[in-house]
Scaffold this motif. Structure first.
Motif, short mmCIF file in Angstrom:
data_model
loop_
_atom_site.label_atom_id
_atom_site.label_comp_id
_atom_site.label_asym_id
_atom_site.label_seq_id
_atom_site.Cartn_x
_atom_site.Cartn_y
_atom_site.Cartn_z
N LEU A 136 45.50 36.83 37.89
CA LEU A 136 46.51 36.46 36.90
C LEU A 136 47.12 37.72 36.27
O LEU A 136 47.69 37.67 35.18
CB LEU A 136 45.90 35.55 35.83
CG LEU A 136 45.56 34.12 36.30
CD1 LEU A 136 44.60 33.43 35.34
CD2 LEU A 136 46.85 33.30 36.42
N GLY A 137 47.00 38.86 36.99
CA GLY A 137 47.61 40.10 36.48
C GLY A 137 46.67 40.85 35.55
O GLY A 137 46.89 40.88 34.34
N ASN B 134 46.00 43.80 34.26
CA ASN B 134 46.52 45.15 34.00
C ASN B 134 45.52 46.05 33.31
O ASN B 134 44.66 45.59 32.56
CB ASN B 134 47.77 45.05 33.14
CG ASN B 134 47.52 44.27 31.86
OD1 ASN B 134 47.40 43.03 31.92
ND2 ASN B 134 47.37 44.94 30.75
N MET B 135 45.64 47.35 33.57
CA MET B 135 44.85 48.35 32.86
C MET B 135 45.13 48.21 31.36
O MET B 135 46.28 48.08 30.95
CB MET B 135 45.28 49.74 33.34
CG MET B 135 44.41 50.86 32.82
SD MET B 135 44.95 52.49 33.48
CE MET B 135 44.08 52.55 35.03
N LEU C 288 44.42 41.35 28.36
CA LEU C 288 44.14 40.80 29.68
C LEU C 288 44.47 39.31 29.73
O LEU C 288 44.71 38.69 28.70
CB LEU C 288 42.66 41.05 30.01
CG LEU C 288 42.36 42.52 30.30
CD1 LEU C 288 40.89 42.84 30.13
CD2 LEU C 288 42.82 42.89 31.70
N PRO C 289 44.53 38.70 30.91
CA PRO C 289 44.77 37.27 31.01
C PRO C 289 43.79 36.50 30.12
O PRO C 289 42.62 36.86 30.03
CB PRO C 289 44.48 36.97 32.49
CG PRO C 289 44.78 38.25 33.20
CD PRO C 289 44.38 39.34 32.25
#
Lengths: 416, 416
Positions: A87-88, A90-91, A115-116
Motif C-alpha cells: 500500500l506504498g 514509503n521511507m 505509513l499506510p
C-alpha cells in the motif's frame, strides 16, 4: 497515450533466505514453509545468505531505487514479486527537533505515522501478509491494541485474505472503525491484548486461521527490520548513538537490532551500535522490571493500564530478545507515567507543531527523564520513534466560536 | 559517539526566482518582497530563471537526494536553507489499484495523506510558512475547511510564527482539535469558508496578520507544484494520461499544471501533457458549471453543501487558472454526489484496504462516472489524488463484541 508506469514498481530481485531458527534454542526450520512459534514456544528468526546478499546489492544500488521498504528487497523474505502486497510503504522522515534537545547534541524524531494505516505496524503486517500470500494462507487472525489490527485488515483485504481481529474494548475508537472499514471482521473484548491473544489461539483449530500475533509469526520482525535499515541509510551508514523505542511486543526493537547485526555482518556499518532504550509506561512495565532485576524473561504485569494503549502489553513472547538487545547495546529500560506522556505530547505539539501519538510521546518523556538522570551525553545523537499518527487519539476540544450575526470583536481575539 | 547527522538535511542549494507576475494581467512584481494578490485582485505566480535552473541540476542529481519536496529545491522559492521550516515532507506513494480499473489500462492513487498533518495542504503551507519566515512575517491567519488550517498551525508553531485559524462550525472535529493542539488559535464560524475568508480580510489592519488564504499568498502554489514534479519523476519523466483532482480552491491543479509547463520548458518532459480533470461535488460545483458554460470565471455557488468538506469552496479567486489548465490540457470538469462519494470510499476501503478521505473518494467516483460516460480509453493511465488521510473523517461504528465471562462461540464468528 502510453499506459505510463511508475519507475520500479516493482521489479524482480533476488532474495536470500536460507532458513529460520528458534531465537532461544537456535534450532533450524526450513524456509518457504508455514511456521508459527518454534518447538520451544519461542519466536523464529529468518536467516539469510549474507555473503550472497552482499554480492548482489550495493549501497549505491539502493540509492537509485524508490524510497520505500522494497528498496531493501534483498534483505527481505518475499521470493516472488507478484506476492508483494503493498500500500506504498514509503521511507519515513527524520525530523530534527533542536528546541527539544535535553542532554544530547542531536535529537531527531522518526515519524512512523506516515505509513499506510498511519502506523509502524504497516511494516510488519505488509511482510506478514505478503508471506501469507506466498504461502497460500486464506484466513488470518490477530489480537491487537488497535494499529496492528488496522494494518492487518488493510493488507489482508488487498491480498484477498479473510481477516479476524480482536481488540480490548477500550481500544481507540478510530482503530476499531478503520479495521471494519478496511474489510476485516472485528470484535471488542472485555479484556487486555493477551486475553485477545488467547481467543486467537483457541480459534486456530475450529476457525482454521493463521495466528498473526506479535512474534508468533516470523515475518513481522523482517518488516520492522526496515526501520533499522532506513535509519542506517538515512544516517549515511553511520548510526545515531541512542534510540528510544516505545515497547509493547517489541518486534521493532528486535527487528532493528537484527538489521544492525546483518548490516555489520556485510560490512556496511562498523563500530559501536546505538544504545537501545526500551520505553514503557509505569502502568505496564514488564520489560523495565526484568531489565532491572537482571533476568532473561519477564513476568506477566498485573492490572496493566496506560493512556498509551499500544504499549499496554502485559506479557511478550519475545521478552528475552528485547532484553538481549538492550543489554548487548549498553542501553537501558525506562518507564514514564501517563501524566508525563500527555505533557510530552502537548509540549512537542505546541512547540514544534508535531502531533505525536501517546506511545511516541512516551519516548520524549523518557528522553527528558534520561537527561535528568544524567544518562545522556552532549556527544550523542538521539532518535525517538513516533510509532503512529497522533490523529488517531483523543485530543482536547477547542471551543472558541464566532457568530456572524454579531460584529467582529478583534479585541477579544487579541486576548484569546 | 559522533553527533551523527542524516544525509542531506538540508544542504544549501541555489534558487532561481526572478520575479512574480499576475496570473491574469501578467504585470510583474519584485521577488523577495511581501505580496498578497496582484493589483488586479488576482493570484501572483512565481517565475524562475529556467535556463539557470536547467544548468544547475539534472534528473540524476535529484535521484541521489532524499525523497522529499526539498530535492526540488532549485524549483522552489526559498533562498536560504535556514528558513526552511520542515516537518518531513516525504515523497508520497503511488498505489496501483488494478481491481478498481474502469475504462483505463492503468490506475494509480497518489496518497497525499502521508504528509505532515495528514494532508496535501502540508506542501503548500510548508512553502508559505518558510517564505513567511524568510520575509519576516510574525503573524498569519487563514480561513480553512480543516486541513489547510492544521498544516498552517503546525508549520507556524515550528517557525515561531503566531497563527489564527477560522473554520466553518461543521469542520471535521479532529481538524479543529489538531489545529489547537498544534499551537494555533482557532475559531468555529457559523458560515462557510468564504465567510471565514472575510474575517481574515477584515482583520488584516486591526490584527496585523498576513492573509494566508488560498492563492492570496503566492507560495502555496509552489508547494503544491511539487505534486507535479513528483509525479513526473515517479513516472520516469513521462507522465500519466489523465489526472483526477479533487478541486476546492484549486491550488494543486494550478500548481501541477505550472510544474508541467516548467518541466517542459527545460526539456525534462516532452509530448502531450495529462488531461486535467476537476472533480467537485454536485452540492458545490462552481468550476464544473463554468467549464460547461464555457466562461472564464465562476459564479459564487449558492447554498454549498457536501460531505467532502475540503471541496466545499463556493468561490475561488483562481477560477480562471483552473479553467485554463482544464481547457489547455483537453481535460474536463465533473461533479459527483455525496452518495457516490461515500459508496466509492467504502468500495476502495473494503476491496483494497485503502481508506480514502471523502474528497479523494470523489475522484474515484468521478473516474467511474467518466468510464460510464465513455470519456476514458484503455490506452490511458489514470492517477487519482487522495488528498488526505481517511482517518480524519467519521467512519461507521463497528459493534461486535465478545464477553470473556461466557464460552467462546466460534460458530457465531463464522456467520459474522
Amino acid at each position: 497515450m502510453s499506459n505510463a508506469r511508475p519507475v520500479d514498481n516493482f521489479v524482480d530481485r533476488p532474495t536470500f533466505v536460507t532458513h529460520l531458527e528458534c531465537g532461544l534454542s537456535g534450532e533450524r526450520y526450513a524456509a518457504d514453509q508455514l511456521h508459527g512459534l518454534s518447538r520451544a514456544g519461542r519466536p523464529l528468526l529468518v536467516r539469510y545468505d549474507l555473503e550472497g546478499l552482499q554480492g548482489a546489492v550495493s549501497k549505491d544500488d539502493l540509492r537509485q531505487r524508490p524510497a520505500d521498504i522494497w528498496r531493501y528487497r534483498e534483505f527481505l523474505p518475499v521470493r516472488r514479486t507478484e506476492n508483494i502486497v503493498s500500500l506504498g510503504e514509503n521511507m519515513t522522515p527524520l525530523i530534527e527537533a533542536p528546541s527539544l534537545r535535553a542532554g544530547t547534541g542531536g535529537l531527531f524524531i522518526k515519524d512512523e505515522g506516515r505509513l499506510p494505516t498511519g502506523s509502524f505496524k504497516a511494516r510488519g503486517l505488509c511482510l506478514a501478509v505478503s508471506m501469507a500470500k506466498e504461502l497460500g494462507i486464506a484466513r488470518m487472525a490477530i489480537p491487537t491494541n488497535g494499529n496492528a489490527g488496522a494494518a492487518m485488515a488493510a493488507y489482508a483485504s488487498r491480498a484477498g485474505i479473510e481477516a479476524y481481529v480482536f481488540c480490548p474494548e477500550d481500544t481507540p475508537e478510530v482503530n476499531v472503525r478503520e479495521i471494519a472499514a478496511q474489510g476485516a471482521k472485528v470484535w471488542r473484548v472485555n479484556g487486555l491484548i493477551n486475553d485477545c491473544g488467547k481467543i486467537v489461539g483457541a480459534g486456530k483449530e475450529p476457525m482454521g486461521w493463521f495466528d498473526c500475533s506479535t512474534l508468533k509469526e516470523p515475518y513481522r520482525i523482517e518488516g520492522k527490520k526496515t526501520m533499522g535499515l532506513e535509519l542506517a541509510e538515512q544516517f549515511a551508514w553511520s548510526l545515531p548513538d541512542i534510540i528510544f523505542y516505545p515497547t509493547g511486543g517489541g518486534t521493532g526493537l528486535i527487528g532493528m537490532w537484527k538489521a544492525f547485526q546483518e548490516l555489520k555482518a556485510i560490512g556496511w556499518i562498523t563500530g559501536k551500535l546505538p544504545r537501545m532504550v526500551v520505553v514503557q509506561s509505569t502502568g505496564c512495565a514488564p520489560i523495565v522490571k526484568a531489565w532491572k532485576d537482571g533476568v532473561e524473561h519477564a513476568d506477566l504485569w498485573p492490572n496493566a493500564h496506560t493512556v498509551a494503549s499500544g504499549i499496554r502489553v502485559p506479557a511478550a513472547v519475545g521478552d528475552f530478545l528485547m532484553l538481549r538487545a538492550v543489554r548487548e547495546s549498553g542501553g537501558f529500560a525506562i518507564a514514564v507515567d501517563d501524566d508525563a506522556i500527555l505533557a510530552a505530547r502537548n509540549e512537542v505539539s505546541r512547540r514544534e507543531g508535531f502531533l505525536m501519538c501517546p506511545e511516541g510521546a512516551a519516548t520524549f518523556a523518557a528522553y527528558q527523564q534520561a537527561a535528568r538522570d544524567e544518562r545522556l551525553s552532549p556527544d550523542e545523537t538521539a532518535v525517538l520513534f513516533n510509532c503512529a499518527s497522533g490523529l488517531k487519539y483523543e485530543l482536547p476540544r477547542a471551543d472558541a466560536s464566532i457568530d456572524l450575526t454579531k460584529p467582529l470583536d478583534f479585541d477579544a481575539m487579541k486576548k484569546a
